[in-house]
Design an enzyme around this catalytic site. Sequence first.
Site, PDB file in Angstrom:
ATOM      1  N   GLU A  17       0.826  -1.210   0.000  1.00 43.62           N
ATOM      2  CA  GLU A  17       0.000   0.000   0.000  1.00 43.62           C
ATOM      3  C   GLU A  17       0.855   1.252   0.000  1.00 43.62           C
ATOM      4  OE1 GLU A  17      -2.710   1.392  -0.269  1.00 43.62           O
ATOM      5  OE2 GLU A  17      -4.293  -0.105  -0.100  1.00 43.62           O
ATOM      6  N   ARG A  98      -7.929   1.766  12.541  1.00 40.28           N
ATOM      7  CA  ARG A  98      -6.541   2.064  12.198  1.00 40.28           C
ATOM      8  C   ARG A  98      -6.522   3.114  11.105  1.00 40.28           C
ATOM      9  NH1 ARG A  98      -5.282   0.132   7.183  1.00 40.28           N
ATOM     10  NH2 ARG A  98      -6.300  -1.748   6.429  1.00 40.28           N
ATOM     11  N   ASN A 100      -5.348   4.627   7.492  1.00 36.77           N
ATOM     12  CA  ASN A 100      -5.207   3.989   6.189  1.00 36.77           C
ATOM     13  C   ASN A 100      -4.492   4.958   5.240  1.00 36.77           C
ATOM     14  OD1 ASN A 100      -5.701   1.597   4.705  1.00 36.77           O
ATOM     15  ND2 ASN A 100      -7.448   2.550   3.678  1.00 36.77           N
ATOM     16  N   ASN A 146      -9.622   6.045   1.658  1.00 41.75           N
ATOM     17  CA  ASN A 146      -8.564   5.605   0.761  1.00 41.75           C
ATOM     18  C   ASN A 146      -7.951   6.759  -0.002  1.00 41.75           C
ATOM     19  OD1 ASN A 146      -7.361   2.989   0.628  1.00 41.75           O
ATOM     20  ND2 ASN A 146      -9.413   2.126   0.459  1.00 41.75           N
ATOM     21  N   ASP A 198      -9.556   2.096  -4.892  1.00 45.22           N
ATOM     22  CA  ASP A 198      -8.697   2.092  -3.697  1.00 45.22           C
ATOM     23  C   ASP A 198      -7.825   3.347  -3.708  1.00 45.22           C
ATOM     24  OD1 ASP A 198      -6.963   1.422  -1.620  1.00 45.22           O
ATOM     25  OD2 ASP A 198      -6.955  -0.699  -2.071  1.00 45.22           O
TER      26      ASP A 198
HETATM   27 CA    CA Z   1      -5.824   1.510   0.294  1.00 46.52          CA
END
Ligand code: CA
Length: 283
Positions: A17, A98, A100, A146, A198
């Site tokens: 990521e 959490r 991101n 995201n 995403d």
């Molecule tokens: Ca992501």
Amino acid sequence: MISNLTQLAVPRSTLGEGPCWDAAAGALYWTDIPASRVHCLADGHHRCWEIGRPAGAVVPRAGGGLVLAARDGFLALDPATGTLTMLAAVEPEITGNRMNDGACDRTGRFFAGTMADDEAPGAGALYRLDRDHRVTQVMADVSISNGIDWSPDERLMYYIDSPTHRIDVFDYDPGTGTAAFSNGRTFARAGGGEVVPDGLTVDSEGGVWVALWGGGQVRRYTPDGTLMLSVDLPAANVTSCAFGGPSLHTLYITTAAGPGSSGGALFACQSTVAGLPANPFRG
Ligand code: CA
């Protein structure tokens, strides 16, 4: 527009990521969220740091080092020693959440959001870390916060809350102390069901590149929201992308384990359109 898609010779991630190119260091950084690692590729050499908690985003810090959006807040990472320093806690009272994805605007304010580990709808939020390390919640009722990035003139902010299957766009006023954004509307729709947008990045022509989790693609949308290009990857779970390399013509793409022959691999391809330099955190 895209050529030479290559799988890079670095360890595969479980959930790669947050790719981010640090022009000053000539280095690409990315995270492996469940492995609690930050990775670096520079001059063909791979390094990684064990950080003891998941991190969804990593950005360079203007004064040196890195800043992470990690489980419990924004942390500075000293790459030389691996030392972590908490800059600001985020949602310390919500143990099931959490941090991101995230990115900095040109002024150097770090925007990053949260999500619940169980992906509970509306449990997350988007936050802004100011240069003085103060944290402000700027959007509530987010499910999986995201991709976030800005148009080349920074008058628009793009943002993805994945389960909406939308890329949203807001008017952005970088001149105000609060970095006001307003007038949210749908820029484009992508995916459906388990296939969701995403991470994202904006190129120097204002094109918006979106990673499609479950869809095995990165897509480029023109500034009017028209789907112009799809890049197919041998991994279904494509998580994010970022431009890098000396001239910002290399598009790096992170993926996660899952269907496809190369889940979790890091990819690079060459783009005729250059990216924009990643903004560092300026605090
Ligand atoms: Ca992501």
